[in-house]
Design a protein around this motif. Sequence first.
Motif, PDB file in Angstrom:
ATOM      1  N   VAL A  12      59.079  33.590  81.616  1.00  0.00           N
ATOM      2  CA  VAL A  12      58.572  33.586  82.963  1.00  0.00           C
ATOM      3  C   VAL A  12      57.742  35.069  82.583  1.00  0.00           C
ATOM      4  CG1 VAL A  12      57.320  34.595  85.647  1.00  0.00           C
ATOM      5  CG2 VAL A  12      59.138  32.102  84.436  1.00  0.00           C
ATOM      6  N   LEU A  13      58.297  35.723  82.695  1.00  0.00           N
ATOM      7  CA  LEU A  13      57.547  37.531  82.014  1.00  0.00           C
ATOM      8  C   LEU A  13      56.733  37.659  80.758  1.00  0.00           C
ATOM      9  CD1 LEU A  13      60.445  39.316  83.361  1.00  0.00           C
ATOM     10  CD2 LEU A  13      58.514  38.772  84.672  1.00  0.00           C
ATOM     11  N   THR A  14      56.798  36.517  80.230  1.00  0.00           N
ATOM     12  CA  THR A  14      56.204  36.590  78.509  1.00  0.00           C
ATOM     13  C   THR A  14      55.452  35.946  79.058  1.00  0.00           C
ATOM     14  OG1 THR A  14      57.919  35.274  77.622  1.00  0.00           O
ATOM     15  CG2 THR A  14      58.639  37.785  77.279  1.00  0.00           C
ATOM     16  N   GLN A  15      54.781  35.155  79.368  1.00  0.00           N
ATOM     17  CA  GLN A  15      54.048  34.261  79.589  1.00  0.00           C
ATOM     18  C   GLN A  15      52.446  34.088  79.698  1.00  0.00           C
ATOM     19  OE1 GLN A  15      54.552  29.997  81.012  1.00  0.00           O
ATOM     20  NE2 GLN A  15      56.345  31.147  83.191  1.00  0.00           N
ATOM     21  N   ASN A  16      51.484  34.484  79.137  1.00  0.00           N
ATOM     22  CA  ASN A  16      50.634  34.804  79.506  1.00  0.00           C
ATOM     23  C   ASN A  16      49.566  33.594  80.761  1.00  0.00           C
ATOM     24  OD1 ASN A  16      51.011  37.740  79.278  1.00  0.00           O
ATOM     25  ND2 ASN A  16      50.254  36.797  77.188  1.00  0.00           N
ATOM     26  N   ASP A  17      50.077  32.419  80.360  1.00  0.00           N
ATOM     27  CA  ASP A  17      48.825  31.742  81.087  1.00  0.00           C
ATOM     28  C   ASP A  17      49.684  31.063  82.897  1.00  0.00           C
ATOM     29  OD1 ASP A  17      47.940  31.255  78.842  1.00  0.00           O
ATOM     30  OD2 ASP A  17      49.436  29.390  78.403  1.00  0.00           O
ATOM     31  N   ALA A  18      48.096  31.392  83.319  1.00  0.00           N
ATOM     32  CA  ALA A  18      48.214  30.985  84.955  1.00  0.00           C
ATOM     33  C   ALA A  18      47.893  29.069  84.926  1.00  0.00           C
ATOM     34  CB  ALA A  18      46.902  31.422  85.534  1.00  0.00           C
ATOM     35  N   SER A  19      48.370  28.880  86.040  1.00  0.00           N
ATOM     36  CA  SER A  19      48.528  27.149  85.975  1.00  0.00           C
ATOM     37  C   SER A  19      47.308  27.081  87.707  1.00  0.00           C
ATOM     38  CB  SER A  19      50.084  26.639  86.395  1.00  0.00           C
ATOM     39  OG  SER A  19      50.610  27.604  87.269  1.00  0.00           O
ATOM     40  N   ASP A  20      47.515  25.626  87.787  1.00  0.00           N
ATOM     41  CA  ASP A  20      46.731  25.866  89.441  1.00  0.00           C
ATOM     42  C   ASP A  20      47.956  25.000  90.000  1.00  0.00           C
ATOM     43  OD1 ASP A  20      44.114  26.085  88.501  1.00  0.00           O
ATOM     44  OD2 ASP A  20      43.734  24.172  87.734  1.00  0.00           O
ATOM     45  N   VAL A  21      47.986  25.578  91.377  1.00  0.00           N
ATOM     46  CA  VAL A  21      48.637  25.251  91.720  1.00  0.00           C
ATOM     47  C   VAL A  21      48.365  23.610  92.567  1.00  0.00           C
ATOM     48  CG1 VAL A  21      50.470  25.238  94.783  1.00  0.00           C
ATOM     49  CG2 VAL A  21      49.180  27.526  93.061  1.00  0.00           C
ATOM     50  N   PRO A  22      49.120  22.509  92.765  1.00  0.00           N
ATOM     51  CA  PRO A  22      48.755  20.998  93.235  1.00  0.00           C
ATOM     52  C   PRO A  22      49.014  21.053  94.715  1.00  0.00           C
ATOM     53  CG  PRO A  22      50.970  21.234  92.682  1.00  0.00           C
ATOM     54  CD  PRO A  22      50.726  22.966  92.505  1.00  0.00           C
ATOM     55  N   LEU A  23      47.301  20.181  95.124  1.00  0.00           N
ATOM     56  CA  LEU A  23      48.078  19.493  96.723  1.00  0.00           C
ATOM     57  C   LEU A  23      49.220  18.779  96.667  1.00  0.00           C
ATOM     58  CD1 LEU A  23      46.122  20.078  98.956  1.00  0.00           C
ATOM     59  CD2 LEU A  23      45.041  17.982  98.180  1.00  0.00           C
ATOM     60  N   ILE A  24      49.933  18.807  97.359  1.00  0.00           N
ATOM     61  CA  ILE A  24      51.201  18.383  98.154  1.00  0.00           C
ATOM     62  C   ILE A  24      50.960  18.204  98.824  1.00  0.00           C
ATOM     63  CG2 ILE A  24      53.566  17.809  97.470  1.00  0.00           C
ATOM     64  CD1 ILE A  24      53.995  20.315  94.877  1.00  0.00           C
ATOM     65  N   GLY A  25      50.781  16.744  99.857  1.00  0.00           N
ATOM     66  CA  GLY A  25      51.145  16.796 101.262  1.00  0.00           C
ATOM     67  C   GLY A  25      50.446  17.292 102.538  1.00  0.00           C
ATOM     68  N   GLY A  26      48.814  17.170 101.426  1.00  0.00           N
ATOM     69  CA  GLY A  26      47.715  18.288 102.227  1.00  0.00           C
ATOM     70  C   GLY A  26      47.218  19.692 102.195  1.00  0.00           C
ATOM     71  N   CYS A  27      48.412  20.139 100.657  1.00  0.00           N
ATOM     72  CA  CYS A  27      48.500  22.057 100.978  1.00  0.00           C
ATOM     73  C   CYS A  27      48.522  22.277  99.710  1.00  0.00           C
ATOM     74  CB  CYS A  27      49.791  21.535 101.337  1.00  0.00           C
ATOM     75  SG  CYS A  27      50.981  22.003 103.315  1.00  0.00           S
ATOM     76  N   LYS A  28      48.259  22.975  99.071  1.00  0.00           N
ATOM     77  CA  LYS A  28      47.977  23.950  98.419  1.00  0.00           C
ATOM     78  C   LYS A  28      49.573  24.917  98.461  1.00  0.00           C
ATOM     79  CE  LYS A  28      43.988  22.886  95.463  1.00  0.00           C
ATOM     80  NZ  LYS A  28      42.950  23.449  95.088  1.00  0.00           N
ATOM     81  N   PHE A  29      50.629  25.114  98.395  1.00  0.00           N
ATOM     82  CA  PHE A  29      51.581  25.643  98.855  1.00  0.00           C
ATOM     83  C   PHE A  29      51.362  27.158  98.707  1.00  0.00           C
ATOM     84  CE2 PHE A  29      53.608  22.292 100.277  1.00  0.00           C
ATOM     85  CZ  PHE A  29      53.983  21.879 101.570  1.00  0.00           C
ATOM     86  N   ILE A  30      51.432  28.537  99.118  1.00  0.00           N
ATOM     87  CA  ILE A  30      51.617  29.757  98.763  1.00  0.00           C
ATOM     88  C   ILE A  30      53.042  30.244  99.089  1.00  0.00           C
ATOM     89  CG2 ILE A  30      48.977  29.625  98.401  1.00  0.00           C
ATOM     90  CD1 ILE A  30      48.704  30.490 101.211  1.00  0.00           C
ATOM     91  N   SER A  31      53.033  31.624  98.689  1.00  0.00           N
ATOM     92  CA  SER A  31      53.756  32.241  99.259  1.00  0.00           C
ATOM     93  C   SER A  31      53.112  33.399 100.168  1.00  0.00           C
ATOM     94  CB  SER A  31      54.763  32.516  98.758  1.00  0.00           C
ATOM     95  OG  SER A  31      55.695  33.764  98.976  1.00  0.00           O
ATOM     96  N   GLY A  32      52.603  33.940 101.094  1.00  0.00           N
ATOM     97  CA  GLY A  32      52.109  35.096 101.198  1.00  0.00           C
ATOM     98  C   GLY A  32      52.590  36.694 101.131  1.00  0.00           C
ATOM     99  N   ALA A  33      54.119  37.203 100.650  1.00  0.00           N
ATOM    100  CA  ALA A  33      54.583  38.003  99.872  1.00  0.00           C
ATOM    101  C   ALA A  33      53.488  38.864  98.763  1.00  0.00           C
ATOM    102  CB  ALA A  33      55.758  38.147 100.046  1.00  0.00           C
ATOM    103  N   ASN A  34      53.676  36.976  98.256  1.00  0.00           N
ATOM    104  CA  ASN A  34      53.026  37.230  96.728  1.00  0.00           C
ATOM    105  C   ASN A  34      51.775  36.765  96.425  1.00  0.00           C
ATOM    106  OD1 ASN A  34      55.908  37.489  96.288  1.00  0.00           O
ATOM    107  ND2 ASN A  34      56.556  35.521  96.104  1.00  0.00           N
ATOM    108  N   LEU A  35      51.412  36.960  97.735  1.00  0.00           N
ATOM    109  CA  LEU A  35      49.463  36.192  97.908  1.00  0.00           C
ATOM    110  C   LEU A  35      48.063  37.487  97.634  1.00  0.00           C
ATOM    111  CD1 LEU A  35      47.919  34.121  98.065  1.00  0.00           C
ATOM    112  CD2 LEU A  35      48.210  34.718 100.675  1.00  0.00           C
ATOM    113  N   CYS A  36      47.044  37.283  96.926  1.00  0.00           N
ATOM    114  CA  CYS A  36      46.628  37.765  96.416  1.00  0.00           C
ATOM    115  C   CYS A  36      45.072  36.745  96.701  1.00  0.00           C
ATOM    116  CB  CYS A  36      46.548  38.427  94.762  1.00  0.00           C
ATOM    117  SG  CYS A  36      47.759  39.599  94.221  1.00  0.00           S
TER     118      CYS A  36
END
Length: 226
Positions: free
Chosen positions: A40-64
């Motif tokens: 995880v620490l060495t890869q530079n590729d971002a990925s799209d968060v998928p839509l699951i059950g009407g949500c694109k799940f995020i974690s507020g503590a890590n959110l920008c």
Amino acid sequence: MLSEQDFRLFIEAISNDIISWPNIKNLMESGGVTYASTDVLTQNDASDVPLIGGCKFISGANLCINLNKPDKSLPFFNPPGARGEDTFLSTMLQDRVVRRIPCYTFHDGFSIYQYLLEGVLPIHLSEITANSSTINTRFLNACIGWVRYKPLLVYITDPEEYEQRMHFLKSALAETLPKMAAHFHDDRFFTMMTEFERYAKNVKRHYNQFLLTQRTWKKLLRVILS
């Protein structure tokens, strides 16, 4: 007193996008601590968060949040006294670009390591054990917060199955709460049923508040950006 199946049923009842039985089981099997993967620490590729059950799940503590276009921003909301403001934000992101970037965060949930921002890093991590009244109380409060917001989350994301899923949740709590209270020697776990029933009863009112928050946010943005 508290079998794996009992605990699994309890977790499945209060589960959300972050708290699920597979996640909890993996965490327990790892001893409660997970370490950074170099993959995880060495890869530079971002990925799209998928839509699951009407949500694109995020974690507020890590959110920008990208504020270059504030008119695209959305408000946080959770039912009064509940948790889940990041989860409810997830339900409004269908047409938003949400990207997951490879990074790690250190969650100091009990404020044990108060010198991190001064560059003092721990060599060893302290155990988080179930024989601490402080830790048990935080776990109980988290469970109450989750059971308070579960009715609204289901009402938003799966309205057709709402009644059926609330029936399952109530039955699961009725079966497992006596065992949870006995295991932790804490009868406060029984308040979870009271809180669940109260928030399920008021789910339509909380849903209207959820919609009102979004309308009010739009009005506020129009004033700020005009």
